[in-house]
Design a protein around this motif. Sequence first.
Motif, PDB file in Angstrom:
ATOM      1  N   GLU A 103       0.826  -1.208   0.000  1.00 26.91           N
ATOM      2  CA  GLU A 103       0.000   0.000   0.000  1.00 26.91           C
ATOM      3  C   GLU A 103       0.860   1.258   0.000  1.00 26.91           C
ATOM      4  OE1 GLU A 103      -3.152   0.193   2.892  1.00 26.91           O
ATOM      5  OE2 GLU A 103      -3.683  -1.895   2.552  1.00 26.91           O
ATOM      6  N   ASP A 104       0.251   2.320  -0.508  1.00 23.57           N
ATOM      7  CA  ASP A 104       0.829   3.669  -0.549  1.00 23.57           C
ATOM      8  C   ASP A 104       1.952   3.846  -1.567  1.00 23.57           C
ATOM      9  OD1 ASP A 104      -0.951   4.638   1.383  1.00 23.57           O
ATOM     10  OD2 ASP A 104       0.352   3.979   3.019  1.00 23.57           O
ATOM     11  N   LEU A 105       2.180   2.888  -2.453  1.00 24.84           N
ATOM     12  CA  LEU A 105       3.173   3.051  -3.517  1.00 24.84           C
ATOM     13  C   LEU A 105       2.502   3.647  -4.748  1.00 24.84           C
ATOM     14  CD1 LEU A 105       5.195  -0.292  -3.306  1.00 24.84           C
ATOM     15  CD2 LEU A 105       5.887   1.967  -2.482  1.00 24.84           C
ATOM     16  N   GLU A 106       3.193   4.563  -5.385  1.00 27.26           N
ATOM     17  CA  GLU A 106       2.730   5.133  -6.646  1.00 27.26           C
ATOM     18  C   GLU A 106       3.016   4.123  -7.758  1.00 27.26           C
ATOM     19  OE1 GLU A 106       1.185   8.137  -7.091  1.00 27.26           O
ATOM     20  OE2 GLU A 106       1.247   8.439  -4.919  1.00 27.26           O
ATOM     21  N   VAL A 107       2.085   4.007  -8.706  1.00 31.59           N
ATOM     22  CA  VAL A 107       2.245   3.076  -9.816  1.00 31.59           C
ATOM     23  C   VAL A 107       1.768   3.705 -11.116  1.00 31.59           C
ATOM     24  CG1 VAL A 107       2.027   0.999  -8.401  1.00 31.59           C
ATOM     25  CG2 VAL A 107      -0.012   2.000  -9.419  1.00 31.59           C
ATOM     26  N   LYS A 108       2.251   3.125 -12.196  1.00 33.89           N
ATOM     27  CA  LYS A 108       1.703   3.355 -13.540  1.00 33.89           C
ATOM     28  C   LYS A 108       1.316   1.969 -14.017  1.00 33.89           C
ATOM     29  CE  LYS A 108       4.221   7.477 -14.930  1.00 33.89           C
ATOM     30  NZ  LYS A 108       3.136   8.337 -15.310  1.00 33.89           N
ATOM     31  N   TYR A 109       0.120   1.832 -14.574  1.00 31.59           N
ATOM     32  CA  TYR A 109      -0.340   0.506 -14.957  1.00 31.59           C
ATOM     33  C   TYR A 109      -1.063   0.557 -16.293  1.00 31.59           C
ATOM     34  CZ  TYR A 109      -4.835   2.118 -13.074  1.00 31.59           C
ATOM     35  OH  TYR A 109      -5.989   2.828 -12.835  1.00 31.59           O
ATOM     36  N   HIS A 110      -1.085  -0.596 -16.938  1.00 35.37           N
ATOM     37  CA  HIS A 110      -1.745  -0.750 -18.233  1.00 35.37           C
ATOM     38  C   HIS A 110      -2.707  -1.920 -18.126  1.00 35.37           C
ATOM     39  CE1 HIS A 110      -2.179  -2.275 -22.396  1.00 35.37           C
ATOM     40  NE2 HIS A 110      -2.228  -0.988 -22.671  1.00 35.37           N
ATOM     41  N   LEU A 111      -3.901  -1.744 -18.672  1.00 40.68           N
ATOM     42  CA  LEU A 111      -4.906  -2.806 -18.633  1.00 40.68           C
ATOM     43  C   LEU A 111      -4.807  -3.682 -19.866  1.00 40.68           C
ATOM     44  CD1 LEU A 111      -7.969  -0.799 -17.295  1.00 40.68           C
ATOM     45  CD2 LEU A 111      -6.373  -2.232 -16.008  1.00 40.68           C
ATOM     46  N   LEU A 112      -4.990  -4.981 -19.651  1.00 40.85           N
ATOM     47  CA  LEU A 112      -4.993  -5.953 -20.738  1.00 40.85           C
ATOM     48  C   LEU A 112      -6.061  -5.559 -21.750  1.00 40.85           C
ATOM     49  CD1 LEU A 112      -3.820  -8.727 -21.690  1.00 40.85           C
ATOM     50  CD2 LEU A 112      -5.685  -9.788 -20.422  1.00 40.85           C
ATOM     51  N   LYS A 113      -5.713  -5.622 -23.012  1.00 41.11           N
ATOM     52  CA  LYS A 113      -6.641  -5.221 -24.072  1.00 41.11           C
ATOM     53  C   LYS A 113      -7.948  -5.997 -23.957  1.00 41.11           C
ATOM     54  CE  LYS A 113      -6.958  -4.641 -29.031  1.00 41.11           C
ATOM     55  NZ  LYS A 113      -6.264  -4.708 -30.299  1.00 41.11           N
ATOM     56  N   GLY A 114      -9.040  -5.270 -24.020  1.00 42.15           N
ATOM     57  CA  GLY A 114     -10.365  -5.884 -23.970  1.00 42.15           C
ATOM     58  C   GLY A 114     -10.882  -6.097 -22.557  1.00 42.15           C
ATOM     59  N   THR A 115     -10.129  -5.646 -21.549  1.00 41.52           N
ATOM     60  CA  THR A 115     -10.596  -5.789 -20.168  1.00 41.52           C
ATOM     61  C   THR A 115     -10.623  -4.425 -19.488  1.00 41.52           C
ATOM     62  OG1 THR A 115      -8.420  -6.077 -19.148  1.00 41.52           O
ATOM     63  CG2 THR A 115      -9.481  -8.058 -20.025  1.00 41.52           C
ATOM     64  N   THR A 116     -11.289  -4.372 -18.358  1.00 44.27           N
ATOM     65  CA  THR A 116     -11.323  -3.135 -17.580  1.00 44.27           C
ATOM     66  C   THR A 116     -10.743  -3.324 -16.187  1.00 44.27           C
ATOM     67  OG1 THR A 116     -13.557  -3.634 -16.810  1.00 44.27           O
ATOM     68  CG2 THR A 116     -13.364  -2.280 -18.802  1.00 44.27           C
ATOM     69  N   ASP A 117     -10.306  -4.563 -15.874  1.00 43.19           N
ATOM     70  CA  ASP A 117      -9.834  -4.809 -14.515  1.00 43.19           C
ATOM     71  C   ASP A 117      -8.650  -5.768 -14.428  1.00 43.19           C
ATOM     72  OD1 ASP A 117     -11.136  -7.099 -15.274  1.00 43.19           O
ATOM     73  OD2 ASP A 117     -12.160  -7.394 -13.368  1.00 43.19           O
ATOM     74  N   LYS A 118      -7.970  -6.042 -15.537  1.00 45.35           N
ATOM     75  CA  LYS A 118      -6.814  -6.947 -15.513  1.00 45.35           C
ATOM     76  C   LYS A 118      -5.568  -6.167 -15.944  1.00 45.35           C
ATOM     77  CE  LYS A 118      -8.757 -11.515 -16.090  1.00 45.35           C
ATOM     78  NZ  LYS A 118      -8.680 -11.807 -14.681  1.00 45.35           N
ATOM     79  N   ILE A 119      -4.626  -6.089 -15.038  1.00 45.14           N
ATOM     80  CA  ILE A 119      -3.381  -5.368 -15.303  1.00 45.14           C
ATOM     81  C   ILE A 119      -2.396  -6.319 -15.977  1.00 45.14           C
ATOM     82  CG2 ILE A 119      -1.414  -4.218 -14.228  1.00 45.14           C
ATOM     83  CD1 ILE A 119      -3.350  -3.308 -12.014  1.00 45.14           C
ATOM     84  N   ASP A 120      -1.844  -5.877 -17.131  1.00 43.79           N
ATOM     85  CA  ASP A 120      -0.834  -6.709 -17.803  1.00 43.79           C
ATOM     86  C   ASP A 120       0.566  -6.109 -17.701  1.00 43.79           C
ATOM     87  OD1 ASP A 120      -1.181  -4.618 -19.592  1.00 43.79           O
ATOM     88  OD2 ASP A 120      -1.406  -5.892 -21.346  1.00 43.79           O
ATOM     89  N   GLN A 121       0.664  -4.820 -17.374  1.00 49.14           N
ATOM     90  CA  GLN A 121       1.958  -4.172 -17.198  1.00 49.14           C
ATOM     91  C   GLN A 121       1.843  -3.145 -16.083  1.00 49.14           C
ATOM     92  OE1 GLN A 121       3.701  -2.624 -20.844  1.00 49.14           O
ATOM     93  NE2 GLN A 121       2.471  -4.050 -22.041  1.00 49.14           N
ATOM     94  N   MET A 122       2.859  -3.105 -15.223  1.00 52.01           N
ATOM     95  CA  MET A 122       2.805  -2.138 -14.134  1.00 52.01           C
ATOM     96  C   MET A 122       4.217  -1.719 -13.761  1.00 52.01           C
ATOM     97  SD  MET A 122       0.626  -2.209 -10.621  1.00 52.01           S
ATOM     98  CE  MET A 122       1.536  -3.434  -9.715  1.00 52.01           C
ATOM     99  N   ILE A 123       4.380  -0.425 -13.519  1.00 54.83           N
ATOM    100  CA  ILE A 123       5.632   0.133 -13.029  1.00 54.83           C
ATOM    101  C   ILE A 123       5.362   0.601 -11.608  1.00 54.83           C
ATOM    102  CG2 ILE A 123       7.387   1.907 -13.340  1.00 54.83           C
ATOM    103  CD1 ILE A 123       6.540   1.936 -16.341  1.00 54.83           C
ATOM    104  N   VAL A 124       6.173   0.105 -10.661  1.00 56.78           N
ATOM    105  CA  VAL A 124       6.013   0.443  -9.249  1.00 56.78           C
ATOM    106  C   VAL A 124       7.134   1.385  -8.860  1.00 56.78           C
ATOM    107  CG1 VAL A 124       5.911  -0.485  -6.908  1.00 56.78           C
ATOM    108  CG2 VAL A 124       4.991  -1.826  -8.813  1.00 56.78           C
ATOM    109  N   PHE A 125       6.772   2.499  -8.242  1.00 53.62           N
ATOM    110  CA  PHE A 125       7.757   3.487  -7.811  1.00 53.62           C
ATOM    111  C   PHE A 125       8.077   3.267  -6.345  1.00 53.62           C
ATOM    112  CE2 PHE A 125       5.791   5.096 -11.582  1.00 53.62           C
ATOM    113  CZ  PHE A 125       6.846   5.600 -12.300  1.00 53.62           C
ATOM    114  N   LEU A 126       9.117   2.438  -6.105  1.00 56.39           N
ATOM    115  CA  LEU A 126       9.549   2.145  -4.753  1.00 56.39           C
ATOM    116  C   LEU A 126      10.286   3.347  -4.174  1.00 56.39           C
ATOM    117  CD1 LEU A 126      10.962  -1.439  -5.392  1.00 56.39           C
ATOM    118  CD2 LEU A 126       8.803  -0.878  -4.252  1.00 56.39           C
ATOM    119  N   PRO A 127      10.191   3.562  -2.862  1.00 57.75           N
ATOM    120  CA  PRO A 127      10.954   4.672  -2.281  1.00 57.75           C
ATOM    121  C   PRO A 127      12.451   4.408  -2.417  1.00 57.75           C
ATOM    122  CG  PRO A 127       9.724   3.448  -0.590  1.00 57.75           C
ATOM    123  CD  PRO A 127       9.406   2.830  -1.896  1.00 57.75           C
ATOM    124  N   GLU A 128      13.194   5.469  -2.628  1.00 57.36           N
ATOM    125  CA  GLU A 128      14.645   5.291  -2.801  1.00 57.36           C
ATOM    126  C   GLU A 128      15.389   5.797  -1.603  1.00 57.36           C
ATOM    127  OE1 GLU A 128      16.358   6.318  -6.510  1.00 57.36           O
ATOM    128  OE2 GLU A 128      14.722   5.458  -7.609  1.00 57.36           O
TER     129      GLU A 128
END
Length: 128
Positions: A103-128
Amino acid sequence: MMNRNIESRTEGLRPSHANVSACQVPAVIATFVLVVTLIGVLGPSLSFAEEAPPVAVVSYRDGKITGVYETTIQIDHKTFSFAPEVVILDRHNDPLSARDIREDLEVKYHLLKGTTDKIDQMIVFLPE
């Protein structure tokens, strides 16, 4: 003997065509080969340099992880699941697993084509 062969080949030609010497033929052939070689070597590099390479454009959505559950996660209080072949990376393109998500991590995500709730790609911004 070389002149005799040329003379026998030039019989019946117009005078302007009959004046080609034996030395001019190799020079014309060499020039043709040089031009074809230059076009073959320089032509493709020039045309490719002007064209942009094809790029896979993926539009990512921004969000913040608000919940992590056994088979789903919440991003901005909306529930998502992972596609079977999900790719999860950090900001440096290093692979992560679903266990690295919290929880509380910033992300960028992409949904699987043809879906509205399945993530196929995600970038997680971990604290540095």
